[in-house]
Structure formats: C-alpha cells, structure tokens
Design an enzyme around this catalytic site. Structure first.
Site, PDB file in Angstrom:
ATOM      1  CB  CYS A  71      46.358 -87.589  -7.763  1.00 60.20           C
ATOM      2  SG  CYS A  71      47.722 -86.653  -8.504  1.00 60.20           S
ATOM      3  CG  HIS A  89      44.362 -84.026 -10.018  1.00 60.71           C
ATOM      4  ND1 HIS A  89      44.732 -84.750  -8.906  1.00 60.71           N
ATOM      5  CD2 HIS A  89      43.070 -84.385 -10.295  1.00 60.71           C
ATOM      6  CE1 HIS A  89      43.713 -85.496  -8.511  1.00 60.71           C
ATOM      7  NE2 HIS A  89      42.699 -85.299  -9.336  1.00 60.71           N
ATOM      8  CG  ASP A 138      40.108 -87.682  -9.266  1.00 57.59           C
ATOM      9  OD1 ASP A 138      40.977 -88.371  -8.706  1.00 57.59           O
ATOM     10  OD2 ASP A 138      40.135 -86.430  -9.286  1.00 57.59           O
TER      11      ASP A 138
END
Length: 334
Positions: A81, A124, A139
């Site tokens: 991520c 995250h 995302d």
C-alpha cells in the site's frame, strides 16, 4: 512520498506503464481519476515478493525515487500500500488533482470472538481526492481481497468530521464511466456497486452507529468502507477511516513496522507468506499465495469465495515462472 511530485518525463513513463498513452490534454476530472485508478490496478500488481523470493529479497523503501524505479521504470514490479498509493498520490498531484494522503484501519475476524470483527493499527495508506466540492476515497493498494475498483464517493461534511446528513451510505457506480473503464466495464461497475460507506466508531466494527447519539462524534467518529456479498447476506466492514492527513514520516514508520516489528505480532499471514495479486480486465483477479495460483472471475476474489481455477506450483522454478507470466515480475527485477 506524501505531497511529492513527479517530473513531466516520469508522468509519461508512468502513463505508458499503465497503457494510458500520453499526458497531452489530461486534466483533473472524475472520469480521468476513475480510468487512471482502474488502469493502475490492471497493470501494477500488489505483491510482497521482496520479503519472500530469494532473487528479489531487499528492504522495501517507500522513497518516491525508489518506488518509481521499482514499480514503473527499471523494475516494473508491484508493491504494497505505501508503494502503490504513494506512487498514485504523486501521479495525481502532478496532474493537478487535490489529494490528501490518509490512513485506515483494516477490519478482520476476531479470533477470540467468533462472528465479530476487530480493527488493526491505523497504518493502511489511502487517498482522499477532492473534485467538484466532494471527497472521494481512492485506494489502489489493498491487496489480495476487497480491492475497491473505482473512486468511492464520501458523505458530505466528512472532511469536517461532521455527523453525516442523509447520505451516509453512498454506493456509487456512474454509468457514464462505462465507456472509460478498460476491460469488462459491466463487471467492474457491478463490483463497485457492492461497496458503500457508513458512519461508525473504531471501537465497534460491524455494529451500527447513530452519530447523533454519540458524544464527541467529531473526535471519535469516522467511516467504514463496507462490501456486500455477491448473493444474500449483510455487507461486511473492511476498512475504517477518518479524513485526517498523514505525513511521509507516518508511512515511513509504518513501513518499517510492517517489515520488522509487526511481522510476527499482527500480520503473520501477510508478512509470513508470499502474496501477489492483480486485477483482471474481466473484473476478476489472479492471486498467488506461496505456491498456490488461483483465478477468480467477475470480481469474486473475496477470501471466502471459490476460485474458478487453481493450480499448485511445484517448487521455486514454477513460482518464478508464474510471477513472470501472470504478474510481469521477473526474478531479475530490481
């Protein structure tokens, strides 16, 4: 990497990497954001091979220059991520988008209480993009399950931490995107419609919350990204977030913790296993967990879904071949 930009030449190389073309006339819009997001997911896999494949083992840096080299230029790899969303943030910012780098907590089953969820650390990386007076959750780095395929509209007032006013659950899949989405647009839009956003407290995942009845909502409240099953059943919370800005040093610390401190404490399944995943144009996914290669169709890559096909790989040579063939990852990549 937060708040950093790429050069014009680097943007052109990135757009070639995701099969966009060139940047001439490219201006911020919802349609451009949606197409960039989907093309990025189709081209650049999620992976942690730097921790598990002998020929690729190396510390994972999230400095923009290192990420660009690994995912776009010489390496043409994937990443997790901080690499994926960090790179995408820099791309969007360079193209003129209004981007705030944020963070979310990942919801997972609570092993001590069957049927309940628990939230992980606030680590995250996600992105919040402002367009036409509204905020969108973006995302591109969630990994092998529950990857949001397109931007997600957020409730009005979310950036001010106000209790939502009438549109807390706002699934969004605009049909005008259909002609812009690469691959099977109908399958991608169907997958997007399974996502929604609801208000909630981090201390109560999976439980409904009425913001009007909660003291200090602006200090405590946030939002769950949730996903409905393909058939019957209730939506499942997958992320909790607030629209707070995070800085590069926040991600640097989290990146080191994921590699070292949290590796065995909190995420042994992820950090202790080779995990690779890539979106497919059909709306499905292909994943590799150690030596198990799986294909999912129509966006059905939930952790409890049945794969359309799977194959057990016989040893490191077959794993290396699968990485190259299905994910574009060469054992000689940097």
């Amino acid at each position: 990497m937060a708040s950093q930009h790429l050069t014009a030449a680097e943007i052109d190389v990135y757009l070639q990497r995701i099969a966009w073309g060139h940047s001439d006339g490219l201006k911020p819009s919802l349609e451009v954001l949606a197409r960039l997001m989907r093309l990025h997911q189709l081209a650049i896999p999620f992976e942690n091979a730097s921790m598990h494949v002998s020929a690729l083992k190396a510390p994972i840096s999230i400095e923009l220059s290192a990420v660009f080299a690994k995912l776009v230029a010489s390496g043409r790899r994937g990443g997790w991520c901080y690499e994926q969303n960090g790179l995408f943030s820099a791309v969007l910012r360079t193209l003129g988008f209004d981007v705030v780098d944020g963070a979310a907590r990942v919801a997972s089953p609570d092993p001590t209480s069957p049927g309940r969820l628990r939230l992980g650390p606030h680590y995250h990386q996600v992105l919040f993009v402002s367009l036409d007076g509204r905020r969108w959750l973006v995302d591109v780095g969630f990994g092998a399950r529950d990857q949001l395929p397109l931007p997600m509209l957020l409730p009005a007032g979310a950036e001010r931490h106000l209790p939502p006013d009438g549109d807390a659950a706002c699934p969004y899949a605009d049909e005008r995107w259909a002609g812009l989405i690469p691959g099977d647009a109908a399958a991608t839009l169907a997958l997007q419609r399974r996502f929604s956003v609801r208000p909630g407290l981090p201390s109560a995942p999976g439980q409904a919350a009425d913001p009007a009845s909660i003291d200090n909502w602006q200090l405590r409240g946030g939002y769950f990204l949730r996903k409905a099953p393909r058939g019957a059943g209730e939506p499942r919370d997958i992320l909790w977030f607030r629209l707070d800005e995070h800085l590069q040093q926040d991600y640097e610390l989290a990146n080191q913790c994921v590699q070292h401190v949290w590796a065995q404490m909190l995420h042994p399944v992820f950090t202790g296993n080779l995990v690779v995943a890539r979106q497919l144009p059909c709306g499905g996914r292909i994943t590799l967990l150690n030596d198990l290669l799986r294909w999912y169709s129509g966006g059905a890559a939930d952790e409890d879904s049945t794969p359309r096909k799977e194959r057990r790989l016989a040893g490191p040579d077959e794993v290396a071949a699968a990485l190259a063939e299905h994910f574009g990852i060469s054992a000689g990549s940097n």
